[in-house]
Design an enzyme around this catalytic site. Sequence first.
Site, PDB file in Angstrom:
ATOM      1  N   CYS A 106      12.185  34.886  39.645  1.00  0.00           N
ATOM      2  CA  CYS A 106      10.805  34.786  40.128  1.00  0.00           C
ATOM      3  C   CYS A 106       9.966  34.793  38.863  1.00  0.00           C
ATOM      4  O   CYS A 106       9.908  35.805  38.165  1.00  0.00           O
ATOM      5  CB  CYS A 106      10.409  35.956  41.025  1.00  0.00           C
ATOM      6  N   CYS A 109       6.774  37.382  39.209  1.00  0.00           N
ATOM      7  CA  CYS A 109       6.947  38.834  39.362  1.00  0.00           C
ATOM      8  C   CYS A 109       8.387  39.138  39.700  1.00  0.00           C
ATOM      9  O   CYS A 109       9.245  39.062  38.848  1.00  0.00           O
ATOM     10  CB  CYS A 109       5.978  39.412  40.385  1.00  0.00           C
ATOM     11  N   SER A 110       8.677  39.468  40.955  1.00  0.00           N
ATOM     12  CA  SER A 110      10.037  39.917  41.278  1.00  0.00           C
ATOM     13  C   SER A 110      10.429  39.557  42.701  1.00  0.00           C
ATOM     14  O   SER A 110      11.154  40.318  43.334  1.00  0.00           O
ATOM     15  CB  SER A 110      10.142  41.418  41.051  1.00  0.00           C
ATOM     16  N   CYS A 111       9.964  38.425  43.228  1.00  0.00           N
ATOM     17  CA  CYS A 111      10.329  38.027  44.588  1.00  0.00           C
ATOM     18  C   CYS A 111      11.849  37.925  44.684  1.00  0.00           C
ATOM     19  O   CYS A 111      12.497  37.340  43.804  1.00  0.00           O
ATOM     20  CB  CYS A 111       9.672  36.702  44.959  1.00  0.00           C
TER      21      CYS A 111
HETATM   22 FE    FE Z   1       7.173  36.661  42.786  1.00  0.00          FE
END
Ligand code: FE
Length: 202
Positions: A106, A109-111
Amino acid sequence: MSHDHDHHHPDPADPAIRTEAIEQLLVEKGLVTAERIEALIHQYEEEIGPLNGAQVVAKAWLDPEYRRRLLADGTAGIAELGFGGAQGERIVVVENTDTVHNLVVCTLCSCYPWPVLGLPPSWYKSPEYRARAVREPRAVLAEFGTTLADEVEIKVWDSSAEVRYFVLPQRPETVVGDTVDELAPFVSRDSMIGVRLVGAPQ
Ligand code: FE
Protein backbone atom coordinates in the site's frame (compact mmCIF):
# COMPACT_ATOMS: atom_id res chain seq x y z
CA MET A 1 -6.38 4.98 -8.60
CA SER A 2 -8.35 6.77 -5.94
CA HIS A 3 -7.12 6.04 -2.49
CA ASP A 4 -9.64 6.99 0.13
CA HIS A 5 -8.06 6.64 3.54
CA ASP A 6 -10.20 6.99 6.61
CA HIS A 7 -7.31 8.00 8.80
CA HIS A 8 -6.46 11.02 6.68
CA HIS A 9 -9.79 12.37 7.93
CA PRO A 10 -10.00 11.09 11.50
CA ASP A 11 -13.40 9.61 12.16
CA PRO A 12 -14.43 8.37 15.64
CA ALA A 13 -16.06 5.35 13.95
CA ASP A 14 -12.69 4.30 12.51
CA PRO A 15 -11.77 0.98 14.18
CA ALA A 16 -8.11 2.08 14.42
CA ILE A 17 -9.00 5.19 16.43
CA ARG A 18 -11.47 3.32 18.64
CA THR A 19 -8.93 0.59 19.28
CA GLU A 20 -6.25 3.08 20.23
CA ALA A 21 -8.64 4.81 22.62
CA ILE A 22 -9.55 1.50 24.26
CA GLU A 23 -5.88 0.52 24.55
CA GLN A 24 -5.03 3.81 26.26
CA LEU A 25 -7.91 3.43 28.68
CA LEU A 26 -7.02 -0.16 29.61
CA VAL A 27 -3.38 0.73 30.18
CA GLU A 28 -4.28 3.80 32.24
CA LYS A 29 -6.66 1.78 34.42
CA GLY A 30 -3.91 -0.78 34.97
CA LEU A 31 -6.10 -3.54 33.50
CA VAL A 32 -3.53 -4.57 30.96
CA THR A 33 0.07 -3.71 30.15
CA ALA A 34 1.29 -2.21 26.91
CA GLU A 35 3.59 -5.26 26.64
CA ARG A 36 0.64 -7.66 26.78
CA ILE A 37 -1.11 -5.71 24.04
CA GLU A 38 2.04 -5.79 21.91
CA ALA A 39 2.25 -9.56 22.37
CA LEU A 40 -1.36 -9.95 21.30
CA ILE A 41 -0.88 -7.77 18.23
CA HIS A 42 2.21 -9.76 17.33
CA GLN A 43 0.16 -12.95 17.55
CA TYR A 44 -2.45 -11.52 15.17
CA GLU A 45 0.27 -10.42 12.73
CA GLU A 46 2.18 -13.66 12.70
CA GLU A 47 -0.19 -16.44 13.61
CA ILE A 48 -3.94 -16.05 13.98
CA GLY A 49 -4.68 -13.74 11.06
CA PRO A 50 -2.67 -15.45 8.30
CA LEU A 51 -4.14 -18.87 9.14
CA ASN A 52 -7.33 -17.87 7.34
CA GLY A 53 -5.47 -16.91 4.19
CA ALA A 54 -3.47 -20.13 4.35
CA GLN A 55 -6.71 -22.10 4.24
CA VAL A 56 -7.84 -20.15 1.19
CA VAL A 57 -4.56 -20.91 -0.58
CA ALA A 58 -4.59 -24.59 0.37
CA LYS A 59 -8.16 -24.97 -0.86
CA ALA A 60 -7.27 -23.26 -4.15
CA TRP A 61 -4.32 -25.63 -4.59
CA LEU A 62 -6.56 -28.67 -4.08
CA ASP A 63 -9.71 -27.64 -5.89
CA PRO A 64 -9.38 -26.18 -9.42
CA GLU A 65 -13.03 -25.12 -9.49
CA TYR A 66 -12.59 -23.21 -6.24
CA ARG A 67 -9.40 -21.64 -7.57
CA ARG A 68 -11.26 -20.46 -10.67
CA ARG A 69 -14.02 -18.88 -8.56
CA LEU A 70 -11.47 -17.30 -6.21
CA LEU A 71 -9.57 -15.67 -9.06
CA ALA A 72 -12.82 -14.48 -10.67
CA ASP A 73 -14.11 -12.93 -7.44
CA GLY A 74 -11.75 -12.93 -4.49
CA THR A 75 -14.20 -11.55 -1.95
CA ALA A 76 -16.83 -14.18 -2.80
CA GLY A 77 -14.29 -17.01 -2.93
CA ILE A 78 -12.90 -16.05 0.47
CA ALA A 79 -16.44 -15.75 1.87
CA GLU A 80 -17.07 -19.37 0.83
CA LEU A 81 -14.65 -20.37 3.59
CA GLY A 82 -16.39 -18.07 6.06
CA PHE A 83 -13.94 -15.17 6.02
CA GLY A 84 -14.86 -11.55 5.40
CA GLY A 85 -15.69 -8.28 7.08
CA ALA A 86 -13.88 -5.06 7.94
CA GLN A 87 -10.90 -4.21 5.72
CA GLY A 88 -11.88 -7.02 3.41
CA GLU A 89 -14.91 -5.60 1.65
CA ARG A 90 -13.28 -6.06 -1.74
CA ILE A 91 -10.37 -8.46 -2.11
CA VAL A 92 -8.77 -9.26 -5.44
CA VAL A 93 -6.71 -12.46 -5.63
CA VAL A 94 -3.69 -12.44 -7.94
CA GLU A 95 -2.04 -15.73 -8.88
CA ASN A 96 1.67 -16.42 -9.09
CA THR A 97 2.70 -18.54 -12.08
CA ASP A 98 5.95 -19.68 -13.68
CA THR A 99 6.09 -16.38 -15.55
CA VAL A 100 4.46 -13.84 -13.20
CA HIS A 101 5.20 -13.03 -9.58
CA ASN A 102 2.85 -10.71 -7.68
CA LEU A 103 3.85 -8.36 -4.89
CA VAL A 104 1.44 -6.33 -2.76
CA VAL A 105 2.06 -2.94 -1.17
CA CYS A 106 0.00 0.00 0.00
CA THR A 107 1.96 2.97 -1.22
CA LEU A 108 0.05 5.51 0.90
CA CYS A 109 -0.26 3.74 4.22
CA SER A 110 -1.03 0.15 5.21
CA CYS A 111 -4.18 -1.10 3.45
CA TYR A 112 -4.22 -4.86 3.99
CA PRO A 113 -6.84 -7.62 3.75
CA TRP A 114 -7.55 -8.18 7.45
CA PRO A 115 -9.99 -11.12 7.12
CA VAL A 116 -7.35 -13.30 5.44
CA LEU A 117 -4.06 -11.91 6.78
CA GLY A 118 -4.81 -10.31 10.13
CA LEU A 119 -2.84 -7.19 10.99
CA PRO A 120 -0.07 -5.88 8.72
CA PRO A 121 3.52 -6.40 9.91
CA SER A 122 5.46 -3.26 10.76
CA TRP A 123 7.72 -3.51 7.69
CA TYR A 124 4.63 -3.43 5.47
CA LYS A 125 3.76 -0.04 6.96
CA SER A 126 7.28 1.36 6.68
CA PRO A 127 7.97 4.24 4.26
CA GLU A 128 10.90 2.25 2.84
CA TYR A 129 8.82 -0.74 1.80
CA ARG A 130 6.00 1.44 0.47
CA ALA A 131 8.34 3.42 -1.76
CA ARG A 132 10.75 0.70 -2.81
CA ALA A 133 8.26 -2.09 -3.56
CA VAL A 134 7.14 -0.08 -6.57
CA ARG A 135 10.48 1.42 -7.59
CA GLU A 136 12.74 -1.60 -7.17
CA PRO A 137 10.64 -4.69 -6.43
CA ARG A 138 13.38 -7.10 -7.44
CA ALA A 139 15.80 -5.58 -4.91
CA VAL A 140 13.16 -5.63 -2.19
CA LEU A 141 12.39 -9.29 -2.91
CA ALA A 142 16.08 -10.13 -2.77
CA GLU A 143 16.25 -8.62 0.72
CA PHE A 144 13.55 -11.09 1.78
CA GLY A 145 15.70 -13.85 0.31
CA THR A 146 13.48 -14.18 -2.74
CA THR A 147 15.43 -14.40 -5.96
CA LEU A 148 13.40 -14.79 -9.12
CA ALA A 149 14.63 -15.72 -12.57
CA ASP A 150 15.15 -12.65 -14.78
CA GLU A 151 12.38 -13.75 -17.13
CA VAL A 152 9.78 -13.79 -14.35
CA GLU A 153 7.73 -10.62 -14.57
CA ILE A 154 7.04 -8.90 -11.24
CA LYS A 155 3.65 -7.23 -10.94
CA VAL A 156 3.22 -4.80 -8.05
CA TRP A 157 -0.31 -4.22 -6.77
CA ASP A 158 -1.20 -1.10 -4.78
CA SER A 159 -3.80 -1.97 -2.16
CA SER A 160 -6.17 0.80 -1.19
CA ALA A 161 -9.27 1.25 0.93
CA GLU A 162 -11.33 0.20 -2.10
CA VAL A 163 -9.39 -2.85 -3.26
CA ARG A 164 -7.04 -5.01 -1.25
CA TYR A 165 -4.86 -7.54 -3.02
CA PHE A 166 -4.02 -11.06 -1.90
CA VAL A 167 -1.43 -13.31 -3.54
CA LEU A 168 -2.17 -16.93 -4.40
CA PRO A 169 1.37 -18.34 -4.23
CA GLN A 170 2.58 -21.34 -6.21
CA ARG A 171 2.64 -24.74 -4.59
CA PRO A 172 6.14 -26.20 -4.76
CA GLU A 173 6.61 -29.91 -5.52
CA THR A 174 7.98 -30.36 -2.02
CA VAL A 175 4.69 -29.38 -0.39
CA VAL A 176 2.81 -32.65 -0.03
CA GLY A 177 -0.71 -33.21 1.27
CA ASP A 178 -4.26 -34.03 0.26
CA THR A 179 -6.29 -31.83 2.60
CA VAL A 180 -6.54 -28.16 3.52
CA ASP A 181 -5.38 -28.99 7.04
CA GLU A 182 -2.27 -30.70 5.73
CA LEU A 183 -1.34 -27.97 3.26
CA ALA A 184 -2.26 -24.78 5.11
CA PRO A 185 0.68 -24.92 7.55
CA PHE A 186 3.08 -24.56 4.61
CA VAL A 187 1.52 -21.26 3.51
CA SER A 188 3.33 -18.37 5.17
CA ARG A 189 1.93 -14.91 5.62
CA ASP A 190 4.78 -13.45 3.59
CA SER A 191 3.96 -15.70 0.64
CA MET A 192 0.46 -14.20 0.54
CA ILE A 193 1.91 -10.67 0.47
CA GLY A 194 4.31 -11.83 -2.20
CA VAL A 195 7.64 -11.11 -0.53
CA ARG A 196 8.54 -14.81 -0.17
CA LEU A 197 7.86 -18.08 -1.90
CA VAL A 198 6.13 -20.95 -0.16
CA GLY A 199 8.69 -23.24 1.41
CA ALA A 200 11.32 -20.53 1.76
CA PRO A 201 12.86 -20.02 5.20
CA GLN A 202 11.24 -17.13 7.13
FE1 FE B 1 -3.56 2.52 2.19
